[in-house]
Design a protein around this motif. Structure first.
Motif, PDB file in Angstrom:
ATOM      1  N   PHE A   1     -12.599   4.344 -20.638  1.00 49.38           N
ATOM      2  CA  PHE A   1     -13.288   5.383 -21.405  1.00 49.38           C
ATOM      3  C   PHE A   1     -12.593   6.741 -21.282  1.00 49.38           C
ATOM      4  O   PHE A   1     -12.598   7.532 -22.234  1.00 49.38           O
ATOM      5  CB  PHE A   1     -14.747   5.483 -20.972  1.00 49.38           C
ATOM      6  N   ALA A   2     -11.977   7.024 -20.146  1.00 53.11           N
ATOM      7  CA  ALA A   2     -11.256   8.294 -20.017  1.00 53.11           C
ATOM      8  C   ALA A   2     -10.101   8.348 -21.009  1.00 53.11           C
ATOM      9  O   ALA A   2      -9.857   9.377 -21.651  1.00 53.11           O
ATOM     10  CB  ALA A   2     -10.743   8.455 -18.585  1.00 53.11           C
ATOM     11  N   GLU A   3      -9.412   7.233 -21.148  1.00 56.65           N
ATOM     12  CA  GLU A   3      -8.268   7.197 -22.061  1.00 56.65           C
ATOM     13  C   GLU A   3      -8.722   7.198 -23.512  1.00 56.65           C
ATOM     14  O   GLU A   3      -8.133   7.897 -24.361  1.00 56.65           O
ATOM     15  CB  GLU A   3      -7.416   5.972 -21.763  1.00 56.65           C
ATOM     16  N   LEU A   4      -9.760   6.429 -23.829  1.00 60.18           N
ATOM     17  CA  LEU A   4     -10.247   6.406 -25.211  1.00 60.18           C
ATOM     18  C   LEU A   4     -10.755   7.780 -25.636  1.00 60.18           C
ATOM     19  O   LEU A   4     -10.571   8.188 -26.795  1.00 60.18           O
ATOM     20  CB  LEU A   4     -11.361   5.364 -25.357  1.00 60.18           C
ATOM     21  N   SER A   5     -11.382   8.499 -24.714  1.00 60.28           N
ATOM     22  CA  SER A   5     -11.893   9.839 -25.040  1.00 60.28           C
ATOM     23  C   SER A   5     -10.754  10.775 -25.409  1.00 60.28           C
ATOM     24  O   SER A   5     -10.920  11.675 -26.247  1.00 60.28           O
ATOM     25  CB  SER A   5     -12.678  10.402 -23.852  1.00 60.28           C
ATOM     26  N   ARG A   6      -9.587  10.587 -24.796  1.00 66.17           N
ATOM     27  CA  ARG A   6      -8.421  11.413 -25.111  1.00 66.17           C
ATOM     28  C   ARG A   6      -7.995  11.246 -26.569  1.00 66.17           C
ATOM     29  O   ARG A   6      -7.368  12.138 -27.154  1.00 66.17           O
ATOM     30  CB  ARG A   6      -7.249  11.060 -24.201  1.00 66.17           C
ATOM     31  N   PHE A   7      -8.334  10.111 -27.159  1.00 62.17           N
ATOM     32  CA  PHE A   7      -7.988   9.841 -28.556  1.00 62.17           C
ATOM     33  C   PHE A   7      -9.154  10.176 -29.497  1.00 62.17           C
ATOM     34  O   PHE A   7      -9.146   9.790 -30.670  1.00 62.17           O
ATOM     35  CB  PHE A   7      -7.585   8.382 -28.722  1.00 62.17           C
ATOM     36  N   GLY A   8     -10.150  10.877 -28.989  1.00 65.84           N
ATOM     37  CA  GLY A   8     -11.264  11.304 -29.827  1.00 65.84           C
ATOM     38  C   GLY A   8     -12.274  10.220 -30.138  1.00 65.84           C
ATOM     39  O   GLY A   8     -13.081  10.373 -31.070  1.00 65.84           O
ATOM     40  N   ILE A   9     -12.273   9.130 -29.384  1.00 64.65           N
ATOM     41  CA  ILE A   9     -13.202   8.023 -29.618  1.00 64.65           C
ATOM     42  C   ILE A   9     -14.505   8.307 -28.883  1.00 64.65           C
ATOM     43  O   ILE A   9     -14.501   8.659 -27.698  1.00 64.65           O
ATOM     44  CB  ILE A   9     -12.590   6.690 -29.157  1.00 64.65           C
ATOM     45  N   ASP A  10     -15.620   8.167 -29.571  1.00 67.94           N
ATOM     46  CA  ASP A  10     -16.948   8.352 -28.970  1.00 67.94           C
ATOM     47  C   ASP A  10     -17.282   7.106 -28.145  1.00 67.94           C
ATOM     48  O   ASP A  10     -17.710   6.092 -28.683  1.00 67.94           O
ATOM     49  CB  ASP A  10     -17.991   8.582 -30.061  1.00 67.94           C
ATOM     50  N   VAL A  11     -17.094   7.197 -26.844  1.00 70.63           N
ATOM     51  CA  VAL A  11     -17.257   6.007 -26.005  1.00 70.63           C
ATOM     52  C   VAL A  11     -18.709   5.583 -25.879  1.00 70.63           C
ATOM     53  O   VAL A  11     -19.009   4.442 -25.485  1.00 70.63           O
ATOM     54  CB  VAL A  11     -16.640   6.228 -24.608  1.00 70.63           C
TER      55      VAL A  11
ATOM     56  N   ALA B   1      -6.199   0.656 -22.416  1.00 70.55           N
ATOM     57  CA  ALA B   1      -6.870   1.410 -23.481  1.00 70.55           C
ATOM     58  C   ALA B   1      -5.877   2.251 -24.274  1.00 70.55           C
ATOM     59  O   ALA B   1      -5.946   2.326 -25.510  1.00 70.55           O
ATOM     60  CB  ALA B   1      -7.955   2.290 -22.866  1.00 70.55           C
ATOM     61  N   ARG B   2      -4.940   2.885 -23.583  1.00 71.34           N
ATOM     62  CA  ARG B   2      -3.958   3.725 -24.268  1.00 71.34           C
ATOM     63  C   ARG B   2      -3.091   2.895 -25.209  1.00 71.34           C
ATOM     64  O   ARG B   2      -2.781   3.312 -26.329  1.00 71.34           O
ATOM     65  CB  ARG B   2      -3.080   4.462 -23.258  1.00 71.34           C
ATOM     66  N   HIS B   3      -2.693   1.727 -24.745  1.00 68.17           N
ATOM     67  CA  HIS B   3      -1.853   0.848 -25.565  1.00 68.17           C
ATOM     68  C   HIS B   3      -2.534   0.528 -26.890  1.00 68.17           C
ATOM     69  O   HIS B   3      -1.922   0.644 -27.966  1.00 68.17           O
ATOM     70  CB  HIS B   3      -1.565  -0.434 -24.789  1.00 68.17           C
TER      71      HIS B   3
ATOM     72  N   ALA C   1      -5.122   2.131 -28.317  1.00 69.61           N
ATOM     73  CA  ALA C   1      -5.378   3.347 -29.096  1.00 69.61           C
ATOM     74  C   ALA C   1      -4.118   3.812 -29.809  1.00 69.61           C
ATOM     75  O   ALA C   1      -4.162   4.268 -30.963  1.00 69.61           O
ATOM     76  CB  ALA C   1      -5.926   4.449 -28.191  1.00 69.61           C
ATOM     77  N   GLU C   2      -2.974   3.684 -29.139  1.00 75.70           N
ATOM     78  CA  GLU C   2      -1.715   4.086 -29.775  1.00 75.70           C
ATOM     79  C   GLU C   2      -1.335   3.156 -30.920  1.00 75.70           C
ATOM     80  O   GLU C   2      -0.544   3.534 -31.794  1.00 75.70           O
ATOM     81  CB  GLU C   2      -0.602   4.118 -28.728  1.00 75.70           C
ATOM     82  N   LEU C   3      -1.897   1.939 -30.933  1.00 75.95           N
ATOM     83  CA  LEU C   3      -1.684   1.017 -32.053  1.00 75.95           C
ATOM     84  C   LEU C   3      -2.626   1.321 -33.220  1.00 75.95           C
ATOM     85  O   LEU C   3      -2.608   0.616 -34.229  1.00 75.95           O
ATOM     86  CB  LEU C   3      -1.886  -0.423 -31.583  1.00 75.95           C
ATOM     87  N   GLY C   4      -3.431   2.357 -33.068  1.00 72.72           N
ATOM     88  CA  GLY C   4      -4.304   2.789 -34.158  1.00 72.72           C
ATOM     89  C   GLY C   4      -5.730   2.295 -34.077  1.00 72.72           C
ATOM     90  O   GLY C   4      -6.547   2.599 -34.956  1.00 72.72           O
ATOM     91  N   HIS C   5      -6.083   1.558 -33.055  1.00 74.88           N
ATOM     92  CA  HIS C   5      -7.447   1.030 -32.941  1.00 74.88           C
ATOM     93  C   HIS C   5      -8.428   2.147 -32.588  1.00 74.88           C
ATOM     94  O   HIS C   5      -8.154   3.005 -31.755  1.00 74.88           O
ATOM     95  CB  HIS C   5      -7.512  -0.065 -31.869  1.00 74.88           C
ATOM     96  N   ARG C   6      -9.595   2.097 -33.238  1.00 74.90           N
ATOM     97  CA  ARG C   6     -10.644   3.072 -32.969  1.00 74.90           C
ATOM     98  C   ARG C   6     -12.005   2.403 -32.749  1.00 74.90           C
ATOM     99  O   ARG C   6     -12.945   3.053 -32.314  1.00 74.90           O
ATOM    100  CB  ARG C   6     -10.744   4.093 -34.117  1.00 74.90           C
ATOM    101  N   ARG C   7     -12.120   1.131 -33.072  1.00 76.28           N
ATOM    102  CA  ARG C   7     -13.379   0.417 -32.846  1.00 76.28           C
ATOM    103  C   ARG C   7     -13.164  -0.587 -31.709  1.00 76.28           C
ATOM    104  O   ARG C   7     -12.467  -1.588 -31.878  1.00 76.28           O
ATOM    105  CB  ARG C   7     -13.849  -0.292 -34.117  1.00 76.28           C
ATOM    106  N   PHE C   8     -13.763  -0.292 -30.558  1.00 75.49           N
ATOM    107  CA  PHE C   8     -13.537  -1.062 -29.341  1.00 75.49           C
ATOM    108  C   PHE C   8     -14.801  -1.772 -28.870  1.00 75.49           C
ATOM    109  O   PHE C   8     -15.925  -1.383 -29.214  1.00 75.49           O
ATOM    110  CB  PHE C   8     -13.054  -0.136 -28.217  1.00 75.49           C
TER     111      PHE C   8
END
Length: 359
Positions: free
Chosen positions: A228-238, A180-182, A184-191
């Protein structure tokens, strides 16, 4: 051939061969068990007597029972027997187990069944020294049955919270977090998530709450927690991330992608809980002219060899599958009665299936 005793016949025994060849019982036994220590002419005389009397050699079952060992490992799963051959993860694991057994001269017995009753019978009747338990599905039942045999056993991919069971596994939460971190760091926000099983109701859309309350499928739960823990760190509404439960096969993966890409907001990144489903997803995306990674990126989980040769090559969370198999064999063959639990590290293998989020 049989020997005659008081008008009755009985099977020829090693003692009969020894008498016919004019040697001791121990010498006759060594001809079959340790021929290298018997002189050539004696060995040939005993073999000739055995052939003449139709004696094929000592009953191996009797020797094994006397030794208290059968020199074989049972590999058990609640999946159909075809799982060992169809699933890429299982194939790599079985190759490692086979190599470790070959190195020690041990045999392998595959144990599976179509239902719980047959599975119980197969485990109870397996002639083995211990079990390696594939806890992909029905793990708690497998552990219960293996424990009833009172033989050493080690579980693969078991719930890490079960401290009373010898197990070899990985940290699913941490591994999923890497994927997930990989992305998100590439800029993805829609999962979107292609999940392993979380219930016994088949495949289809599920909620985070349904996965969290699953008692039988802890691997699915832990991987979702890691995502979901990692996506939440990037402000994504899981809560907005669609989760589709699959059966880790082509039919359910295709159904999942049809569902996900029919939603009003299409994902730019897919988190697949196994390489097998990620590889099926790559086929579906290619057939629907959805570019990977131009339109959507995908990351699998397992690190099977097929991922390196897919089109495009698959980014994945790689488990040390071969090492897990080797350690499992060692845990059975060198069992000393202690409870051995090992958590092995995973690593992210970045390949061409993941790239920057489309603008």
């Amino acid at each position: 051939m049989t020997a005659l005793t008081s008008g009755k016949t009985r099977p020829v025994r090693l003692a009969d061969i020894a008498k016919a060849a004019g040697v001791s019982h121990g010498t006759a036994s060594n001809v079959f068990a340790r021929p290298e220590i018997v002189r050539d002419e004696v060995r040939e005389r005993v073999k000739a007597a055995a052939e003449a009397m139709g004696y094929a050699g000592p009953d191996p079952k009797g020797r094994l029972l006397r030794a208290g060992k059968v020199n074989a490992i049972g590999v058990a799963t609640a999946e159909p027997l075809s799982y060992f051959f169809d699933d890429p993860f299982a194939r790599v694991m079985m190759a490692s187990i086979s190599q470790a057994c070959d190195a020690t001269g041990a045999g392998i017995s595959l144990v599976s069944a179509a239902n719980n009753e047959q599975l119980a019978w197969n485990i109870q009747s397996a002639l083995v020294d211990g079990f390696i338990v594939f806890c992909i599905e029905g793990g708690s039942r497998l552990v219960e049955l293996a424990r009833e045999r009172k033989l050493p056993f080690v579980a693969l991919d078991l719930d890490s919270e079960n401290e009373a069971v010898a197990a070899i596994g990985i940290d699913n939460v941490a591994g999923a977090g890497l994927a997930a971190r990989h992305l998100a760091e590439l800029g993805h926000r829609r999962f979107a998530v292609l999940a392993l099983e979380s219930a016994d109701a088949g495949f289809g859309p599920v909620t985070q709450e349904q996965v969290e309350t699953s008692a039988l499928y802890s691997g699915t739960r832990d991987r979702l927690r890691g995502y979901f823990a990692e996506l939440s760190r990037f402000g994504i509404d899981v809560s907005l991330v669609p989760i589709y439960e699959t059966l880790n096969d082509e039919e359910s993966v295709r159904a999942g992608l049809e569902h996900i890409f029919a939603l009003p907001q299409r994902p730019t990144a897919i988190l697949a809980m196994s390489d097998r489903m990620a590889l099926h997803a790559l086929d579906w995306l290619r057939e629907h002219d959805i570019a990977v990674p131009g339109d959507v990126s995908i990351v699998g989980f397992d690190g099977v060899p097929e991922g390196a040769d897919s089109k495009p090559p698959l980014t994945t969370v790689a488990q040390p599958i071969a090492e897990m198999g080797r350690l499992a064999v060692k845990a059975i063959l060198e069992n000393d009665g202690s409870l051995n639990r090992q958590l092995l590290p995973v690593n992210l293998v970045i390949r061409a299936s993941s790239g920057p989020s489309p603008a």
